[in-house]
Design a protein around this motif. Structure first.
Motif, PDB file in Angstrom:
ATOM      1  N   ALA A 147       1.297  -1.102  -0.047  1.00  0.00           N
ATOM      2  CA  ALA A 147       0.133  -0.347   0.203  1.00  0.00           C
ATOM      3  C   ALA A 147       0.789   0.873  -0.139  1.00  0.00           C
ATOM      4  N   GLY A 148       2.267   0.877   0.621  1.00  0.00           N
ATOM      5  CA  GLY A 148       2.940   2.351   0.819  1.00  0.00           C
ATOM      6  C   GLY A 148       3.665   2.522  -0.271  1.00  0.00           C
ATOM      7  N   VAL A 149       4.278   1.428  -1.762  1.00  0.00           N
ATOM      8  CA  VAL A 149       4.850   1.851  -2.439  1.00  0.00           C
ATOM      9  C   VAL A 149       3.637   2.374  -3.385  1.00  0.00           C
ATOM     10  N   LEU A 150       2.352   1.758  -3.527  1.00  0.00           N
ATOM     11  CA  LEU A 150       0.938   2.610  -4.178  1.00  0.00           C
ATOM     12  C   LEU A 150       0.790   3.810  -4.223  1.00  0.00           C
ATOM     13  N   LEU A 151       1.343   3.876  -2.672  1.00  0.00           N
ATOM     14  CA  LEU A 151       0.621   5.807  -2.769  1.00  0.00           C
ATOM     15  C   LEU A 151       1.233   6.024  -2.866  1.00  0.00           C
ATOM     16  N   VAL A 152       2.889   5.856  -3.171  1.00  0.00           N
ATOM     17  CA  VAL A 152       3.665   7.470  -3.375  1.00  0.00           C
ATOM     18  C   VAL A 152       3.109   7.061  -4.956  1.00  0.00           C
TER      19      VAL A 152
END
Length: 567
Positions: A359-364
């Motif tokens: 989720a963190g990767v996709l948020l960036v």
């Protein structure tokens, strides 16, 4: 056309879209760069493939299968030397409603159906139409996708079950309302770590795979600290075998609209991504858009047969490929092979990655899709550009991507027509009589000008502006001859030609003769077909030279004056 001739034509088109030896002309010079670029892209693509697989509702394994199978097929059959294909955020956005309505087993069916539609579009030569999509629509579409992807990550970032619903914004709000905040501290901490690494690391040293390093670092933290967070889970240690899903007519009919939407998105995103790649590498052969559709269609069919997701060309991965030195399609193929090796050799390790890390990767990734300088440039360019951008963005977030493109293009078309209509006009012109036998008496010369009116039509005479044109010309009175100058009419459609018929007929009824000057050759056939020429009192009332038209007008006025005096 006979059936044999049609079949031969289709076969010839398909042969033109097939791979050729010329695809690898530059390989002897660039193979080292291609292999290195392929490995680099695979490193970047791994967390994205896992994340988009989870975001679509099918799981990380489906994302990997899609990146491998669709990536390899598109690399071989596609029309771009630089395109890298696989699961994307835009496709994940479209698939969530499909999963919610029909279940996960429907997605491979949709992929196969959509692939067939895209193949057909390539054979029919529809690829060139992407050039007609306006820039504000593309940017609004891209920005809206970024917003939707970010909203979709809320349940994963909070380790909270996803609320029911199809709209990403409403689902995110419902999820936040049901979250157990003490339990959410750990996954939120991992998200923050991933975001920090992906933002800070490129500033310290460019070229490092920040997303992969962030995933590894956050996973190690979760393992060492024994954090109670959701993980990807067990992954298959190899690729599944191909199989044809069993579907009936009712299922196919129910999924057709979804397949059509997926096909439209796959074609649109792939062609836009290829266009971006062409702009980044001017020394490489340009993308063949119809072959690109053909290859992407085959890639979707293959992905569906292996149980994967629909795929498109991926802008982020394609850009990494270009910047890493990729110059032939071997780089894209190498990316797929490296991902396949990871599946076979490191599936247990990949399965330990926390979902909140993805989720963190996709948020960036989503944040980088919201290009603030570009948004500012569009909003400053013109009111119409800003409106089209905002409308496209809003429809993307509130409804869906395909509708957003349709509405955005329609809005841009309406505003463009409005601008063209505003730039068009009807102007009465003064004129000089330069003919050799011109009238010498001042009173007769004044009568000539009094009874002849010359009007110039500028710009476009078409359906969007016909009513205003008719209203203006209807005010003409107290003259015996009207000369319509058509040389500056750049656009004439059937509605505009019909307006000329109405004008000529109305003026003849009022006793006014209409002469046409400067009818362009490209408009002549339309004018004749609609009846403009036959509406004139004489088919010789069409002139190429203004002085010839004025001489004819003067002679008509003289005859009318003589007739009046004799009467």
């Amino acid at each position: 056309m006979t059936v044999e001739a049609l079949a031969s034509s289709v076969a010839q088109r398909v042969r033109a879209l097939a791979p050729a030896r010329s695809d690898y002309t530059d390989l002897p010079r660039s193979w080292r760069h291609d292999l290195l670029a392929g490995v680099t892209v695979a490193v970047v693509a791994l967390p994205l493939a896992l994340g988009f697989g989870v975001a679509s509702g099918l799981g990380a394994a489906a994302g990997l299968v899609t990146a491998i199978v669709a990536g390899a097929v598109a690399a071989i059959f596609g029309g771009s030397h630089l395109q890298v294909s696989g699961p994307t955020g835009a496709m994940a956005v479209v698939l969530l409603p499909v999963v919610a309505r029909h279940g996960t087993e429907a997605v491979p069916v949709v992929a196969i159906m959509a692939g067939g539609i895209v193949v057909l579009a390539g054979v029919l030569g529809i690829g060139r139409l992407v050039a007609y999509i306006p820039w504000p629509v593309v940017e609004g579409f891209t920005c809206g996708i970024g917003v939707v992807i970010a909203l979709q990550q809320v349940p994963l970032a909070l380790d909270t079950p996803r609320a029911d619903g199809e709209n990403a914004g409403l689902v995110a709000l419902s999820t936040i309302g049901a979250v157990d905040w003490p339990q959410a501290v750990a996954p939120l901490g991992l998200v923050a770590l991933v975001v920090a690494v992906m933002i800070v690391l490129p500033r310290l040293r460019k070229g490092l795979p920040a997303s992969l390093i962030a995933v590894v670092a956050a996973t190690l933290v979760a393992e060492v600290a024994h954090l109670d967070v959701d993980r990807i889970g067990a992954l298959p240690s190899g690729l599944p075998g191909p199989h044809l899903p069993v579907v009936d007519l009712a299922t196919t009919s129910a999924l057709f609209s979804s397949a059509l939407a997926v096909a439209a998105l796959a074609a649109l995103e792939s062609l836009l991504s290829a266009r971006v790649a062409d702009g980044m590498a001017d020394d490489i052969g340009r993308t063949r858009p119809n072959r690109e559709l053909f290859g992407q269609g085959l890639a979707n069919v293959a992905s569906g047969l292996f149980g994967g997701l629909p795929a498109t060309g991926a802008i982020a991965r394609t850009a990494v490929n270009v910047r890493s030195g990729g110059r032939t399609r071997v780089a894209s193929l190498m990316h797929a092979l490296v991902l396949a090796a990871i599946v076979y050799l490191a599936a247990p390790l990949v399965g330990r990655i926390p979902l909140s890390v993805l989720a963190g990767v996709l948020l960036v990734t989503a944040a980088r899709m919201v290009d603030v300088p570009t948004m500012r440039a569009i909003c400053r360019s013109s009111r119409s550009g800003a409106l089209v951008f905002c409308v496209t963005l809003a429809v993307t977030v509130v409804f869906d991507l395909v509708m957003a493109v349709e509405v955005g293009v329609a809005a841009a078309a309406v505003l463009a027509l409005r601008a063209v209509a505003r730039s068009s006009g009807l102007h009465r012109e003064p004129f000089d009589d330069e003919s050799e036998d011109h009238l010498t008496a001042d009173t007769e010369h004044a009568l000539l000008h009094e009874h002849i009116a010359v009007y110039r039509i500028d710009g476009a005479l078409f359906f969007a502006d016909v009513r205003r044109f008719l209203d203006e010309i209807a005010l003409v009175s107290d003259v015996r001859v009207v000369v319509l100058r058509l040389g500056n009419v750049r656009v004439l459609d059937a509605s505009g030609a019909n307006a000329l018929v109405e004008i000529i007929t109305d003026m003849r009824r009022r006793g006014i003769v209409v002469l046409l000057k400067g009818l362009r050759p490209e408009h002549r056939r339309l004018a004749e077909g609609v009846g403009v020429i036959s509406a004139l009192s004489d088919d010789q009332h069409v002139f190429d030279d203004l002085q010839d038209a004025l001489a004819h007008a003067r002679s008509h006025v003289r005859r009318a004056q003589v007739t009046t005096r004799m009467g």
